[in-house]
Design a protein around this motif. Sequence first.
Motif, PDB file in Angstrom:
ATOM      1  N   ALA A 175       4.171   5.490   4.759  1.00  0.00           N
ATOM      2  CA  ALA A 175       4.022   4.659   5.162  1.00  0.00           C
ATOM      3  C   ALA A 175       4.838   4.196   5.986  1.00  0.00           C
ATOM      4  N   TYR A 176       5.044   4.347   7.090  1.00  0.00           N
ATOM      5  CA  TYR A 176       6.599   3.875   8.027  1.00  0.00           C
ATOM      6  C   TYR A 176       6.717   2.504   7.735  1.00  0.00           C
ATOM      7  N   LEU A 177       8.532   2.165   7.274  1.00  0.00           N
ATOM      8  CA  LEU A 177       8.393   1.502   7.168  1.00  0.00           C
ATOM      9  C   LEU A 177       9.445   0.506   8.523  1.00  0.00           C
ATOM     10  N   ASN A 178       9.951  -0.304   8.147  1.00  0.00           N
ATOM     11  CA  ASN A 178      10.693  -1.403   8.850  1.00  0.00           C
ATOM     12  C   ASN A 178      11.769  -1.044   8.571  1.00  0.00           C
ATOM     13  N   ASP A 179      12.018  -0.339   7.529  1.00  0.00           N
ATOM     14  CA  ASP A 179      13.745   0.047   7.698  1.00  0.00           C
ATOM     15  C   ASP A 179      14.054   0.922   7.776  1.00  0.00           C
ATOM     16  N   GLY A 180      13.156   1.466   8.587  1.00  0.00           N
ATOM     17  CA  GLY A 180      13.358   3.377   8.812  1.00  0.00           C
ATOM     18  C   GLY A 180      12.799   4.392   7.690  1.00  0.00           C
ATOM     19  N   SER A 181      12.232   3.863   6.644  1.00  0.00           N
ATOM     20  CA  SER A 181      12.089   5.302   6.212  1.00  0.00           C
ATOM     21  C   SER A 181      10.613   5.303   6.260  1.00  0.00           C
ATOM     22  N   ILE A 182      10.183   6.283   5.933  1.00  0.00           N
ATOM     23  CA  ILE A 182       8.537   6.369   5.427  1.00  0.00           C
ATOM     24  C   ILE A 182       9.230   7.463   3.916  1.00  0.00           C
ATOM     25  N   ARG A 183       7.864   5.926   3.383  1.00  0.00           N
ATOM     26  CA  ARG A 183       7.357   6.357   1.850  1.00  0.00           C
ATOM     27  C   ARG A 183       6.235   7.184   1.567  1.00  0.00           C
ATOM     28  N   LYS A 184       6.265   8.225  -0.062  1.00  0.00           N
ATOM     29  CA  LYS A 184       5.410   8.687   0.119  1.00  0.00           C
ATOM     30  C   LYS A 184       4.703   8.191  -1.650  1.00  0.00           C
ATOM     31  N   VAL A 185       3.301   7.209  -0.717  1.00  0.00           N
ATOM     32  CA  VAL A 185       2.969   6.187  -1.937  1.00  0.00           C
ATOM     33  C   VAL A 185       2.346   6.891  -2.820  1.00  0.00           C
ATOM     34  N   ASP A 186       1.189   7.402  -3.615  1.00  0.00           N
ATOM     35  CA  ASP A 186       0.451   7.551  -5.001  1.00  0.00           C
ATOM     36  C   ASP A 186      -0.397   7.023  -5.464  1.00  0.00           C
ATOM     37  N   ILE A 187      -1.846   6.900  -4.313  1.00  0.00           N
ATOM     38  CA  ILE A 187      -2.484   5.808  -5.190  1.00  0.00           C
ATOM     39  C   ILE A 187      -3.874   6.629  -6.597  1.00  0.00           C
TER      40      ILE A 187
END
Length: 104
Positions: free
Chosen positions: A27-39
């Motif tokens: 997920a590419y977020l509005n704070d500039g970070s990329i998060r790896k989300v484990d579903i």
Amino acid sequence: MNSGLDSKYFFPEVFQVMAGENYTVYAYLNDGSIRKVDIAPFLEGDCGIFEPLKDRELFKKALTVIGNTIAWDLTGNRDEYKCIDIDPFFVFESPIVSDFPENI
């Protein structure tokens, strides 16, 4: 006043998502970070609303952004009331990664 990324002043928004392996989402977020989300933990046992996402093709095909967060558009009409979505703060608390791995 310095708001930083305090959730009192900052609300995470997802701009883009990409399906990874083993039920992960980048997920590419509005704070500039990329998060790896484990579903995957949501899909264990009798997983209720998440049950349709056990189908790997649907997991990838229906993945999108609705309401500024990770969502799966199950009906194909982008109805925010008929999708499965993830709390954006859960996304924001997921691990930061450098980018989507190119070998996927």
